[in-house]
Design an enzyme around this catalytic site. Structure first.
Site, PDB file in Angstrom:
ATOM      1  N   GLU A  19      -1.120   3.677  14.108  1.00  0.00           N
ATOM      2  CA  GLU A  19      -1.662   2.428  13.567  1.00  0.00           C
ATOM      3  C   GLU A  19      -1.603   1.312  14.615  1.00  0.00           C
ATOM      4  O   GLU A  19      -2.581   0.613  14.856  1.00  0.00           O
ATOM      5  CB  GLU A  19      -0.874   2.014  12.306  1.00  0.00           C
ATOM      6  CG  GLU A  19      -1.297   0.658  11.757  1.00  0.00           C
ATOM      7  CD  GLU A  19      -0.839   0.401  10.335  1.00  0.00           C
ATOM      8  OE1 GLU A  19      -0.211   1.293   9.721  1.00  0.00           O
ATOM      9  OE2 GLU A  19      -1.118  -0.688   9.817  1.00  0.00           O
ATOM     10  N   GLY A  22       0.837  -1.189   0.000  1.00  0.00           N
ATOM     11  CA  GLY A  22       0.000   0.000   0.000  1.00  0.00           C
ATOM     12  C   GLY A  22       0.868   1.233   0.000  1.00  0.00           C
ATOM     13  O   GLY A  22       2.028   1.192  -0.411  1.00  0.00           O
ATOM     14  N   GLY A  25       3.995   0.780   2.732  1.00  0.00           N
ATOM     15  CA  GLY A  25       4.891  -0.361   2.861  1.00  0.00           C
ATOM     16  C   GLY A  25       4.362  -1.582   2.154  1.00  0.00           C
ATOM     17  O   GLY A  25       3.445  -1.508   1.341  1.00  0.00           O
ATOM     18  N   SER A  26       4.959  -2.732   2.495  1.00  0.00           N
ATOM     19  CA  SER A  26       4.587  -3.988   1.861  1.00  0.00           C
ATOM     20  C   SER A  26       4.300  -5.027   2.930  1.00  0.00           C
ATOM     21  O   SER A  26       4.855  -4.981   4.027  1.00  0.00           O
ATOM     22  CB  SER A  26       5.743  -4.486   0.991  1.00  0.00           C
ATOM     23  OG  SER A  26       6.072  -3.508   0.041  1.00  0.00           O
ATOM     24  N   VAL A  27       3.435  -5.996   2.578  1.00  0.00           N
ATOM     25  CA  VAL A  27       3.072  -7.053   3.515  1.00  0.00           C
ATOM     26  C   VAL A  27       3.547  -8.395   2.946  1.00  0.00           C
ATOM     27  O   VAL A  27       3.347  -8.676   1.760  1.00  0.00           O
ATOM     28  CB  VAL A  27       1.545  -7.080   3.755  1.00  0.00           C
ATOM     29  CG1 VAL A  27       1.171  -8.145   4.775  1.00  0.00           C
ATOM     30  CG2 VAL A  27       1.063  -5.710   4.246  1.00  0.00           C
ATOM     31  N   ASP A  62     -11.029   3.441   6.830  1.00  0.00           N
ATOM     32  CA  ASP A  62     -10.641   2.890   5.514  1.00  0.00           C
ATOM     33  C   ASP A  62     -11.158   1.457   5.364  1.00  0.00           C
ATOM     34  O   ASP A  62     -10.408   0.577   4.959  1.00  0.00           O
ATOM     35  CB  ASP A  62      -9.125   2.961   5.333  1.00  0.00           C
ATOM     36  CG  ASP A  62      -8.706   2.842   3.864  1.00  0.00           C
ATOM     37  OD1 ASP A  62      -9.594   2.978   2.988  1.00  0.00           O
ATOM     38  OD2 ASP A  62      -7.513   2.617   3.604  1.00  0.00           O
TER      39      ASP A  62
HETATM   40  N1  LIG Z   1      -2.788 -10.169   8.319  1.00  0.00           N
HETATM   41  C1  LIG Z   1      -2.760 -10.338   6.994  1.00  0.00           C
HETATM   42  N2  LIG Z   1      -2.859 -11.581   6.463  1.00  0.00           N
HETATM   43  C2  LIG Z   1      -2.813 -11.736   5.119  1.00  0.00           C
HETATM   44  N3  LIG Z   1      -2.704 -10.732   4.216  1.00  0.00           N
HETATM   45  C3  LIG Z   1      -2.609  -9.470   4.691  1.00  0.00           C
HETATM   46  C4  LIG Z   1      -2.632  -9.212   6.096  1.00  0.00           C
HETATM   47  N4  LIG Z   1      -2.533  -7.866   6.266  1.00  0.00           N
HETATM   48  C5  LIG Z   1      -2.453  -7.337   5.030  1.00  0.00           C
HETATM   49  N5  LIG Z   1      -2.481  -8.285   4.072  1.00  0.00           N
HETATM   50  C6  LIG Z   1      -2.406  -8.071   2.619  1.00  0.00           C
HETATM   51  O1  LIG Z   1      -1.569  -6.963   2.332  1.00  0.00           O
HETATM   52  C7  LIG Z   1      -2.327  -5.927   1.642  1.00  0.00           C
HETATM   53  C8  LIG Z   1      -1.834  -4.555   2.055  1.00  0.00           C
HETATM   54  O2  LIG Z   1      -2.028  -4.410   3.474  1.00  0.00           O
HETATM   55  P1  LIG Z   1      -2.329  -2.990   4.121  1.00  0.00           P
HETATM   56  O3  LIG Z   1      -3.552  -2.416   3.446  1.00  0.00           O
HETATM   57  O4  LIG Z   1      -2.378  -3.128   5.593  1.00  0.00           O
HETATM   58  O5  LIG Z   1      -1.048  -2.151   3.696  1.00  0.00           O
HETATM   59  P2  LIG Z   1      -0.878  -0.591   3.611  1.00  0.00           P
HETATM   60  O6  LIG Z   1       0.510  -0.348   3.166  1.00  0.00           O
HETATM   61  O7  LIG Z   1      -1.283   0.020   4.916  1.00  0.00           O
HETATM   62  O8  LIG Z   1      -1.932  -0.165   2.511  1.00  0.00           O
HETATM   63  P3  LIG Z   1      -2.824   1.139   2.411  1.00  0.00           P
HETATM   64  O9  LIG Z   1      -2.314   1.905   1.230  1.00  0.00           O
HETATM   65  O10 LIG Z   1      -4.225   0.589   2.180  1.00  0.00           O
HETATM   66  O11 LIG Z   1      -2.723   1.901   3.687  1.00  0.00           O
HETATM   67  C9  LIG Z   1      -3.788  -6.230   1.979  1.00  0.00           C
HETATM   68  O12 LIG Z   1      -4.662  -5.734   1.002  1.00  0.00           O
HETATM   69  C10 LIG Z   1      -3.773  -7.759   2.025  1.00  0.00           C
HETATM   70  O13 LIG Z   1      -3.845  -8.281   0.697  1.00  0.00           O
END
Ligand SMILES: Nc1ncnc2c1ncn2[C@@H]1O[C@H](COP(=O)(O)OP(=O)(O)OP(=O)(O)O)[C@@H](O)[C@H]1O
Length: 179
Positions: free
Chosen positions: A50, A11, A14-16, A123
């Site tokens: 967060e 997002g 960062g990355s997950v 969100d």
């Molecule tokens: N606990 C989890 N288990 C499995 N997949 C997850 C988990 N948390 C997040 N993901 C995956 O990672 C993606 C990105 O997560 P997240 O939205 O928390 O990141 P972000 O960097 O905060 O994004 P954003 O731009 O929405 O703020 C999610 O859409 C999902 O596909």
């Protein structure tokens, strides 16, 4: 020490990744937040906000549980319970009415729980609604969550981080969240 197995998504901040917890041997999701994606002051505040908001909403069966937060000089990581997929990934499948009821009732229980603590997520969208094979729904991504106040006006949230198609009506008309 966690070894990333595969990327799950990414997002604005960062990355997950999927990884295995070396102690429990369970799969976990690791959200790696990159300070280069914003200036350092905002990064530290956003990370703290967060984690604080999500931890305050845990434990609850419909909120993604944070296991640990780890910060080094170059990055920070939020280690969470792993879910198999998201509502975004299954939305093209035809769910039965019973399955839809099951997803929606859990989602509403999770949102109700968050609101009962005086917190709003800001969100809720299919990417942030996690699902596992047992059909359990968990709300994730508390990056925009905050304390609800009676005069809170959401119109100041930056366009680039709020998912446009899922904005609440009060935000679209610039009204109070509690009107
Ligand atoms: N606990 C989890 N288990 C499995 N997949 C997850 C988990 N948390 C997040 N993901 C995956 O990672 C993606 C990105 O997560 P997240 O939205 O928390 O990141 P972000 O960097 O905060 O994004 P954003 O731009 O929405 O703020 C999610 O859409 C999902 O596909």
């Amino acid at each position: 020490m966690l070894n990333a197995l595969k990327p799950l998504g990414g997002g604005a901040f960062g990355s997950v990744y999927k990884a295995i917890d070396p102690v429990t041997c369970e799969p976990v999701a690791v959200k790696v937040l990159d300070p280069r994606s914003t200036n350092h002051k905002n990064f530290a505040f956003r990370l703290q906000q967060e984690v604080t908001m999500q931890e305050r909403c845990c434990p609850h069966p419909n909120v993604c549980q944070i296991r640990q937060v780890s910060t080094t000089a170059s990055s920070s990581a939020i280690i969470m319970d792993f879910s198999d997929t998201t509502l975004r990934h299954v939305r093209d499948l035809v769910l039965s009415e019973e399955e839809l009821r099951c997803v929606m009732s859990q989602l509403l229980l999770g949102v109700h729980h968050i609101h009962s603590l005086g917190i709003i997520h800001r969100d809720i969208n299919p990417r942030n609604i996690l699902l596992d094979h047992a059909g359990t729904v968990r709300i994730a991504d508390f990056g925009l969550a905050g304390r609800a106040t009676p005069d809170m006006w959401l119109g100041d949230s930056p366009d680039r981080v709020v998912t446009e198609n899922y904005r609440p009506p009060d935000m679209l008309i610039g009204a109070s969240a509690t009107e």
